[in-house]
Design a protein around this motif. Structure first.
Motif, PDB file in Angstrom:
ATOM      1  N   TYR A   1       0.552  -1.058   0.125  1.00  0.00           N
ATOM      2  CA  TYR A   1       0.074  -0.099   0.139  1.00  0.00           C
ATOM      3  C   TYR A   1       0.885   1.300   0.006  1.00  0.00           C
ATOM      4  CZ  TYR A   1       1.151  -0.297   5.085  1.00  0.00           C
ATOM      5  OH  TYR A   1       1.685  -0.456   6.159  1.00  0.00           O
ATOM      6  N   LEU A   2       0.210   2.280  -0.349  1.00  0.00           N
ATOM      7  CA  LEU A   2       0.635   3.855  -0.027  1.00  0.00           C
ATOM      8  C   LEU A   2       0.154   4.414   0.878  1.00  0.00           C
ATOM      9  CD1 LEU A   2       2.296   6.245  -1.224  1.00  0.00           C
ATOM     10  CD2 LEU A   2       0.954   6.583  -2.806  1.00  0.00           C
ATOM     11  N   ALA A   3       1.084   5.015   1.721  1.00  0.00           N
ATOM     12  CA  ALA A   3       0.702   5.890   3.281  1.00  0.00           C
ATOM     13  C   ALA A   3       1.333   6.915   3.116  1.00  0.00           C
ATOM     14  CB  ALA A   3       0.742   4.895   4.376  1.00  0.00           C
ATOM     15  N   VAL A   4       0.343   8.231   3.808  1.00  0.00           N
ATOM     16  CA  VAL A   4       1.199   9.284   3.908  1.00  0.00           C
ATOM     17  C   VAL A   4       0.601   9.662   5.230  1.00  0.00           C
ATOM     18  CG1 VAL A   4       1.055  11.715   3.036  1.00  0.00           C
ATOM     19  CG2 VAL A   4       0.763   9.978   1.691  1.00  0.00           C
TER      20      VAL A   4
ATOM     21  N   PHE B   1      -8.632  -2.591   3.256  1.00  0.00           N
ATOM     22  CA  PHE B   1      -8.277  -1.333   2.748  1.00  0.00           C
ATOM     23  C   PHE B   1      -9.420  -1.016   1.809  1.00  0.00           C
ATOM     24  CE2 PHE B   1      -3.924  -2.957   3.563  1.00  0.00           C
ATOM     25  CZ  PHE B   1      -3.196  -1.710   4.018  1.00  0.00           C
ATOM     26  N   ASN B   2      -9.615   0.171   1.670  1.00  0.00           N
ATOM     27  CA  ASN B   2     -10.334   0.769   0.866  1.00  0.00           C
ATOM     28  C   ASN B   2      -9.593   1.323  -0.443  1.00  0.00           C
ATOM     29  OD1 ASN B   2     -13.001   1.040   2.759  1.00  0.00           O
ATOM     30  ND2 ASN B   2     -11.664   2.558   3.679  1.00  0.00           N
ATOM     31  N   GLY B   3     -10.295   1.705  -1.714  1.00  0.00           N
ATOM     32  CA  GLY B   3      -9.400   2.462  -2.653  1.00  0.00           C
ATOM     33  C   GLY B   3      -8.540   3.460  -2.407  1.00  0.00           C
TER      34      GLY B   3
ATOM     35  N   GLU C   1      -7.113   0.775  -8.971  1.00  0.00           N
ATOM     36  CA  GLU C   1      -7.582  -0.248  -9.308  1.00  0.00           C
ATOM     37  C   GLU C   1      -7.195  -1.457  -8.657  1.00  0.00           C
ATOM     38  OE1 GLU C   1      -7.904   0.077 -14.270  1.00  0.00           O
ATOM     39  OE2 GLU C   1      -6.005  -0.762 -13.348  1.00  0.00           O
ATOM     40  N   TYR C   2      -8.422  -2.510  -8.318  1.00  0.00           N
ATOM     41  CA  TYR C   2      -8.009  -3.764  -7.736  1.00  0.00           C
ATOM     42  C   TYR C   2      -7.701  -3.551  -6.412  1.00  0.00           C
ATOM     43  CZ  TYR C   2      -8.300  -5.050 -12.438  1.00  0.00           C
ATOM     44  OH  TYR C   2      -8.792  -5.007 -13.982  1.00  0.00           O
ATOM     45  N   THR C   3      -8.334  -2.605  -5.656  1.00  0.00           N
ATOM     46  CA  THR C   3      -7.801  -2.140  -4.387  1.00  0.00           C
ATOM     47  C   THR C   3      -8.516  -3.242  -3.352  1.00  0.00           C
ATOM     48  OG1 THR C   3      -9.287  -0.355  -4.236  1.00  0.00           O
ATOM     49  CG2 THR C   3      -6.869  -0.072  -5.017  1.00  0.00           C
TER      50      THR C   3
ATOM     51  N   GLY D   1      -4.196  -0.203  -1.032  1.00  0.00           N
ATOM     52  CA  GLY D   1      -4.816   0.859  -1.637  1.00  0.00           C
ATOM     53  C   GLY D   1      -3.928   2.322  -0.995  1.00  0.00           C
ATOM     54  N   ILE D   2      -4.520   3.343  -1.083  1.00  0.00           N
ATOM     55  CA  ILE D   2      -3.889   4.760  -0.671  1.00  0.00           C
ATOM     56  C   ILE D   2      -4.592   5.382   0.481  1.00  0.00           C
ATOM     57  CG2 ILE D   2      -3.242   7.024  -1.363  1.00  0.00           C
ATOM     58  CD1 ILE D   2      -3.860   6.280  -4.360  1.00  0.00           C
ATOM     59  N   VAL D   3      -3.390   5.468   1.601  1.00  0.00           N
ATOM     60  CA  VAL D   3      -4.086   6.123   2.931  1.00  0.00           C
ATOM     61  C   VAL D   3      -3.486   7.135   3.244  1.00  0.00           C
ATOM     62  CG1 VAL D   3      -4.365   5.387   5.236  1.00  0.00           C
ATOM     63  CG2 VAL D   3      -4.294   3.422   3.370  1.00  0.00           C
ATOM     64  N   ILE D   4      -3.970   8.305   3.378  1.00  0.00           N
ATOM     65  CA  ILE D   4      -3.409   9.686   3.836  1.00  0.00           C
ATOM     66  C   ILE D   4      -4.385   9.809   5.179  1.00  0.00           C
ATOM     67  CG2 ILE D   4      -3.201  12.041   3.143  1.00  0.00           C
ATOM     68  CD1 ILE D   4      -3.772  11.148   0.324  1.00  0.00           C
ATOM     69  N   ALA D   5      -3.178  10.592   6.247  1.00  0.00           N
ATOM     70  CA  ALA D   5      -3.787  10.837   7.299  1.00  0.00           C
ATOM     71  C   ALA D   5      -3.204  12.475   7.538  1.00  0.00           C
ATOM     72  CB  ALA D   5      -2.915  10.074   8.745  1.00  0.00           C
ATOM     73  N   GLY D   6      -4.229  13.208   8.025  1.00  0.00           N
ATOM     74  CA  GLY D   6      -4.085  14.558   8.434  1.00  0.00           C
ATOM     75  C   GLY D   6      -4.301  15.009   9.927  1.00  0.00           C
ATOM     76  N   LYS D   7      -4.512  16.068  10.138  1.00  0.00           N
ATOM     77  CA  LYS D   7      -4.697  16.403  11.527  1.00  0.00           C
ATOM     78  C   LYS D   7      -5.860  17.366  11.943  1.00  0.00           C
ATOM     79  CE  LYS D   7       0.515  17.512  11.600  1.00  0.00           C
ATOM     80  NZ  LYS D   7       1.625  18.367  11.702  1.00  0.00           N
ATOM     81  N   THR D   8      -6.978  17.159  11.170  1.00  0.00           N
ATOM     82  CA  THR D   8      -8.164  17.894  11.498  1.00  0.00           C
ATOM     83  C   THR D   8      -9.055  17.281  12.694  1.00  0.00           C
ATOM     84  OG1 THR D   8      -9.881  16.581  10.032  1.00  0.00           O
ATOM     85  CG2 THR D   8      -8.307  18.340   9.139  1.00  0.00           C
ATOM     86  N   PRO D   9      -9.892  17.305  13.219  1.00  0.00           N
ATOM     87  CA  PRO D   9     -10.575  16.690  14.448  1.00  0.00           C
ATOM     88  C   PRO D   9     -11.415  15.604  13.940  1.00  0.00           C
ATOM     89  CG  PRO D   9     -11.061  19.093  14.572  1.00  0.00           C
ATOM     90  CD  PRO D   9     -10.444  18.953  13.128  1.00  0.00           C
TER      91      PRO D   9
END
Length: 406
Positions: free
Chosen positions: A101-104, A190-192, A178-180, A136-144
């Motif tokens: 997977y790709l994680a940020v 995982f989601n897409g 695709e194919y996630t 899939g692609i996973v991105i994490a931020g800093k909002t509540p």
């Protein structure tokens, strides 16, 4: 007479290879060189391997469109670092492995700026690709998030949550996944694309998810607004949000094709939660949707609901279309009743065609559907068209070259 001298072949080879650019990423793992440590700190790092892309990105790294990248494990962009992916890049993920997977991370950025003529594509490297081939692609931020001050993501082990509604995780535009949906266990899948408390400083638009084994795209809290999302043949929910998501989603088109024969027990076009343990937990999920189309063309598998809005959620959908063909069906158009808390939804300009169930009035639904038996037309080569002005504008997805067929 002068005698010709011939250099040994290994000397010639060494000379040739010594002239190669130091900036080029190696195509295979180096031998006889430094020990790989799983950290990609610079563009010429030995760990940046075209055919074996994985590791922790701790610097500013670019994936060039000229290379044939193969993602073979977790690729995690660490806080303070940026991963840039050039327009036109294709990344093939190793199939059949749950930790690809790709994680940020929070504080990191992805700059994946494709274009309509040169989109960025994530796909499977299998000869016969299937949903769930990779994560899939996973991105994490800093909002509540209403799960607490901070939380840990269901997959990839990322911390998320905070207080910065304007947090910036970078750019994701003209991207295909695709194919996630690789499944780790019964509770982790995982989601897409998974967006964990991603903020308004992030730019996300023109996204397509094809053949996903779980959800197409899911928002876990967050304030980011996204425009133009296409989800095709998603086994679970096409568009999902939870944990206090507050943003605007514009021009969403989801479809199950006529030969689609897979799915979970309770797939939906839209699934919306806030907090099932405490419906009053803040922030409450209050998204706005503008221009949404959900089509079920498969008579093999029904959608449980066009939209399920529950567990304290308050949602608004303007310009909504649910449609079916081929004897396909929805269980309900909109369901707001749930044993962990009902939801509230307001709909305007809501249209349906075909067998799309009824409205479940367990919660609060404001607005009604109007039937339009001519909203869907089938033209040459069985191409399906939805009437202009009804639901999403499908022309916005021309860059994917995808056509809806009967």
């Amino acid at each position: 007479m002068k005698k010709l001298r011939f250099l040994p072949i290994f000397v010639i080879a060494a000379t040739i290879f010594s002239c190669s650019s130091d900036d080029d990423a190696p195509t295979t793992p180096p031998t006889g060189g430094p020990t790989l440590d799983g950290i990609i700190a610079t563009q010429d790092d030995d760990d940046l391997i075209v055919a074996d892309l994985k590791g922790n990105v701790t610097g500013n790294i670019t994936l060039a469109a000229s290379e044939d990248w193969v993602l073979t494990g977790p690729l995690t962009v660490k806080s303070g670092s940026t991963l840039t992916i050039e327009a036109g890049t294709t990344i093939k993920a190793k199939a059949g492995v749950t930790d690809v997977y790709l994680a940020v991370e929070q504080g990191a950025k992805i700059e994946a700026e494709g274009t309509a003529s040169a989109p960025i594509k994530f796909t499977s490297n299998a000869s016969n690709p299937r949903p769930g081939d990779w994560g899939g692609i996973v991105i994490a931020g800093k909002t509540p998030t209403n799960k607490g001050a901070t939380a840990e993501s269901e997959v990839a082990g990322l911390n998320y949550g905070g207080t910065d509604a304007t947090d910036n995780s970078g750019t994701l535009t003209y991207v295909i996944a695709e194919y996630t949906g690789a499944k780790i266990n019964g509770d982790q899948e995982f989601n897409g694309i998974s967006l964990y408390t991603v903020g308004t400083g992030t730019t996300i638009n023109n996204i397509a998810v094809f053949n996903g084994a779980d959800d197409g795209i899911e928002f876990f809290g967050g304030t980011v607004s996204v425009e133009n999302i296409l989800c095709v043949n998603i086994k679970d929910d096409m568009f999902d949000f939870t944990e206090g998501y507050n943003g605007t989603l514009t021009n969403l088109f989801g479809v199950r094709e006529s030969d689609f024969n897979d799915g979970t027990e309770d797939p939906r076009g839209i699934e919306g939660d806030s907090n099932g343990s405490n419906n009053a937990a803040t922030p409450v999920s209050k998204p706005t949707f503008e221009k949404v189309t959900v089509l079920n063309l498969s008579k093999i598998t029904a959608l449980k609901a066009g939209a399920e809005i529950r567990r304290g959620t308050e949602a608004v959908i303007n310009n909504l279309f649910f449609g079916t063909l081929n004897g396909a069906s929805f269980g309900n158009r909109i369901d707001t009743k749930d044993d962990k808390g009902n939801g509230t939804i307001t709909i305007t300009n809501a249209v349906y065609q075909g067998v799309v169930g009824v409205d479940n009035l367990g919660g609060t639904i404001t607005g009604t559907f109007t039937e339009d038996t001519a909203a869907i037309t089938v033209g040459a080569d069985d191409v399906v068209t939805v009437k202009a002005g009804v639901g999403a504008d499908f022309s916005k997805f021309a860059w994917t070259n995808y056509t809806v067929k009967k």
